[in-house]
Design an enzyme around this catalytic site. Structure first.
Site, PDB file in Angstrom:
ATOM      1  N   CYS A 270       0.748  -1.357  -0.075  1.00  0.00           N
ATOM      2  CA  CYS A 270       0.132   0.034   0.163  1.00  0.00           C
ATOM      3  C   CYS A 270       0.699   1.361   0.107  1.00  0.00           C
ATOM      4  O   CYS A 270       0.760   2.107  -0.981  1.00  0.00           O
ATOM      5  CB  CYS A 270      -0.878  -0.024   1.240  1.00  0.00           C
TER       6      CYS A 270
HETATM    7  N1  LIG Z   1      -4.327  -5.567   1.869  1.00  0.00           N
HETATM    8  C1  LIG Z   1      -4.213  -4.596   2.468  1.00  0.00           C
HETATM    9  O1  LIG Z   1      -3.216  -4.452   3.176  1.00  0.00           O
HETATM   10  C2  LIG Z   1      -4.998  -3.460   2.106  1.00  0.00           C
HETATM   11  C3  LIG Z   1      -5.285  -2.145   2.737  1.00  0.00           C
HETATM   12  C4  LIG Z   1      -5.929  -1.318   2.516  1.00  0.00           C
HETATM   13  C5  LIG Z   1      -6.769  -1.205   1.244  1.00  0.00           C
HETATM   14  N2  LIG Z   1      -6.592  -2.524   0.608  1.00  0.00           N
HETATM   15  C6  LIG Z   1      -7.034  -2.236  -0.558  1.00  0.00           C
HETATM   16  O2  LIG Z   1      -8.326  -3.381  -0.724  1.00  0.00           O
HETATM   17  C7  LIG Z   1      -8.342  -3.671  -2.066  1.00  0.00           C
HETATM   18  C8  LIG Z   1      -8.356  -5.370  -1.956  1.00  0.00           C
HETATM   19  O3  LIG Z   1      -6.908  -5.637  -1.340  1.00  0.00           O
HETATM   20  P1  LIG Z   1      -6.752  -7.078  -0.870  1.00  0.00           P
HETATM   21  O4  LIG Z   1      -5.175  -7.075  -0.416  1.00  0.00           O
HETATM   22  O5  LIG Z   1      -7.656  -7.748  -0.296  1.00  0.00           O
HETATM   23  O6  LIG Z   1      -6.585  -7.812  -2.526  1.00  0.00           O
HETATM   24  P2  LIG Z   1      -6.360  -9.304  -2.916  1.00  0.00           P
HETATM   25  O7  LIG Z   1      -5.619  -9.303  -4.059  1.00  0.00           O
HETATM   26  O8  LIG Z   1      -5.794 -10.174  -1.526  1.00  0.00           O
HETATM   27  O9  LIG Z   1      -7.948  -9.878  -3.018  1.00  0.00           O
HETATM   28  C9  LIG Z   1      -8.976  -9.444  -4.102  1.00  0.00           C
HETATM   29  C10 LIG Z   1     -10.003 -10.585  -4.289  1.00  0.00           C
HETATM   30  O10 LIG Z   1     -11.015 -10.132  -4.889  1.00  0.00           O
HETATM   31  C11 LIG Z   1     -11.204 -11.144  -6.054  1.00  0.00           C
HETATM   32  N3  LIG Z   1     -11.815 -10.490  -7.179  1.00  0.00           N
HETATM   33  C12 LIG Z   1     -11.154  -9.928  -8.180  1.00  0.00           C
HETATM   34  N4  LIG Z   1     -12.155  -9.547  -9.130  1.00  0.00           N
HETATM   35  C13 LIG Z   1     -13.213  -9.810  -8.691  1.00  0.00           C
HETATM   36  C14 LIG Z   1     -14.742  -9.809  -9.097  1.00  0.00           C
HETATM   37  N5  LIG Z   1     -14.921  -9.033 -10.389  1.00  0.00           N
HETATM   38  N6  LIG Z   1     -15.817 -10.265  -8.457  1.00  0.00           N
HETATM   39  C15 LIG Z   1     -15.391 -10.822  -7.154  1.00  0.00           C
HETATM   40  N7  LIG Z   1     -14.080 -10.960  -6.717  1.00  0.00           N
HETATM   41  C16 LIG Z   1     -13.197 -10.485  -7.366  1.00  0.00           C
HETATM   42  C17 LIG Z   1      -9.948 -11.849  -6.237  1.00  0.00           C
HETATM   43  O11 LIG Z   1     -10.201 -13.147  -6.793  1.00  0.00           O
HETATM   44  C18 LIG Z   1      -9.475 -11.945  -4.647  1.00  0.00           C
HETATM   45  O12 LIG Z   1      -9.738 -12.983  -4.076  1.00  0.00           O
HETATM   46  C19 LIG Z   1      -7.497  -3.030  -2.955  1.00  0.00           C
HETATM   47  O13 LIG Z   1      -7.959  -1.968  -3.625  1.00  0.00           O
HETATM   48  C20 LIG Z   1      -6.273  -2.611  -1.899  1.00  0.00           C
HETATM   49  O14 LIG Z   1      -5.474  -1.552  -2.492  1.00  0.00           O
HETATM   50  C21 LIG Z   1      -5.714  -3.269   0.864  1.00  0.00           C
END
Ligand SMILES: NC(=O)c1ccc[n+]([C@@H]2O[C@H](COP(=O)([O-])OP(=O)(O)OC[C@H]3O[C@@H](n4cnc5c(N)ncnc54)[C@H](O)[C@@H]3O)[C@@H](O)[C@H]2O)c1
Length: 454
Positions: A270
């Protein structure tokens, strides 16, 4: 108030939200395009690695289920949180590629639903993305009108990997960007039920919330870089000690002590990319955002600067062990990891490098295959090391003994970025170099004095 929510995207954040919300009594339907993630949740298992997630999903199984079908989830819930990836694009902004796909499915589901429903974007995006990039997809696919037939909010989370569930249930505040009052009211009622610490809710326009989310992350990285700069100052001032200086800064209520420890650069999935993205926005809107660009550049250059500073103290071509390859302790994530950059910079400077990490070794192996050896055995990493650099606060490193580090050597140099291994300095075989403290008071005084006497 609703009892039924759906979560679109069962990744590190989404799956943790499923577990957290179910633990607070809500019925949760998870959706993912990845069948393995859906099957894992339905089997009562965590689809991804995160502290306490497996146990919590298992514990609250009766209130959790998952599906591949977005329509099913929308029809059986009143509010849907979208937490799909928003990776950086070639401009440095966040791509809406995955979110657009998810919103298309949500729009089609809304078309089939009679009652009111709120869509909440949780993924990190830049200002304008929700209203101009994603809302039109919902209206086009559903044939409905936002604010009248359905609601829309932007509601990011402030969580750290490794403590996602705890952070999600106990935030400092909830950042709630609302299209209209009605959307915000439903979302706030969900938060009030989920929050374990009665966190305050800050409601605002969607665009202000989009900016606030990314500004928080960017501001924290500036504190980190500021503390790292202070570290370097302290190394050049007689008796300099960054912990003493940071403690003093932290006493000032305007500043606070958090993220001012001065140690190593920031990394992970991030912080670095959020900084770059906000700078992209600044450039696009003709805002002078040089601060952000400078901060990013400073952080990326740190590994090379550390190596340049250390070259004075480390024997040329020495065997060097870098302990900690993930971007922080207790993590397997090597994305934008300063430890990885340090290995590469040391190797470029002619050192023979072996990197160690309990959790991240398999990932680091690929990233470092041209420059360093990688191991998950601490013993192997330390075996021939003449120099040991400690980059994370992993408990295994904090507990290191002089016998462990100097077992086969007459002497070993320890470079400690977090200044936590002072006990090793007492052993005659160890040369202990705490970064952020002056190591040569006389030399520093010699450089300082002419500024005031000539
Ligand atoms: N991981 C962190 O520390 C964190 C912190 C704050 C914000 N975020 C934000 O949260 C969001 C997700 O991050 P994450 O780390 O959980 O991602 P991740 O890659 O771990 O998980 C994303 C999930 O979404 C699924 N996906 C993709 N397209 C899809 C769709 N059309 N329908 C249903 N499912 C779908 C994928 O298969 C995956 O399981 C990002 O925008 C990230 O910037 C993450």
């Amino acid at each position: 108030m609703t009892e039924n929510v759906s979560i679109i995207g069962l990744g590190k954040l989404g799956a943790s939200m499923v577990a957290g919300m179910a633990s607070r009594g809500l019925n949760v339907i998870g959706v993912d395009i990845n069948r393995n993630a859906v099957d894992a949740v339905n089997a009562g298992r965590a689809p991804v690695q995160e502290t306490g997630l497996d146990e919590m999903i298992g514990q609250h199984r009766e209130r959790i289920r998952a599906t591949l079908d977005t329509t099913e989830a929308v029809l059986q819930s009143d509010i849907s949180f979208v937490i799909v990836p928003t990776p950086s694009d070639e401009r440095g902004a966040f791509t809406l590629q995955y979110a657009s796909y998810a919103f298309k499915a949500l729009g089609q589901a809304l078309k089939k639903k009679d009652g009111y429903h709120v869509i909440v974007l949780t993924s990190t995006v830049l200002p304008g993305a929700t209203r101009h990039g994603l809302l039109p997809i919902l209206e086009k696919e559903s044939g409905k009108v936002c604010g009248r037939d359905f609601g829309l909010c932007y509601n990011p989370e402030f969580i750290a990997l490794g403590s996602v569930i705890r952070d999600f249930l106990n935030p400092d505040f909830y950042l709630l960007g609302q299209f209209d009052e009605r959307s915000g009211d439903l979302l706030e009622s969900v938060h009030n039920k989920v929050s374990e610490n009665a966190a305050p809710v800050k409601r605002m326009t969607i665009e202000n919330a989009e900016l606030a989310k990314i500004a928080v992350n960017s501001y924290v990285t500036m504190k980190i870089s500021f503390a790292n700069m202070l570290s370097e100052f302290c190394e050049n001032i007689p008796g300099g000690d960054v912990d003493v200086v940071s403690d003093a800064l932290g006493m000032d209520k305007r500043i606070g002590r958090k993220y001012l420890t001065g140690g190593f650069g920031f990394g992970g999935p991030c912080f670095p990319r959020d900084n770059v993205a906000l700078n992209f926005m600044g450039n696009s809107l003709d805002v002078d955002s040089r601060l952000l660009a400078e901060n990013d550049d400073y952080n990326r250059n740190l590994a090379k600067r550390y190596v340049a500073r250390l070259q004075r103290d480390l024997p040329k071509g020495a065997n060097v062990a870098v302990l900690g390859l993930a971007y922080k302790a207790h993590s397997h994530v090597i994305e934008e990891s300063p430890g990885i950059l340090l290995c590469k910079a040391l190797s470029e400077a002619g050192y023979r490098v072996i990197g160690h990490d309990n959790l991240a070794a398999p990932y680091a192996e690929t990233a470092l295959k041209m420059s360093s050896l990688v191991t998950d055995s601490l013993e192997e990493a330390l075996k021939d090391a003449q120099v040991v650099l400690i980059t994370t606060n992993d408990p295994d490193y904090l507990a290191l003994t002089a016998d462990q580090v100097a077992r086969d050597q007459d002497s070993v140099t320890i470079v400690d970025f977090w200044r936590t291994l002072g006990h090793l300095a007492e052993d005659s075989r160890v040369r202990y170099l705490p970064m952020g403290r002056c190591l040569d008071d006389a030399g520093a005084a010699e450089k300082l004095e002419p500024l005031w006497t000539s």
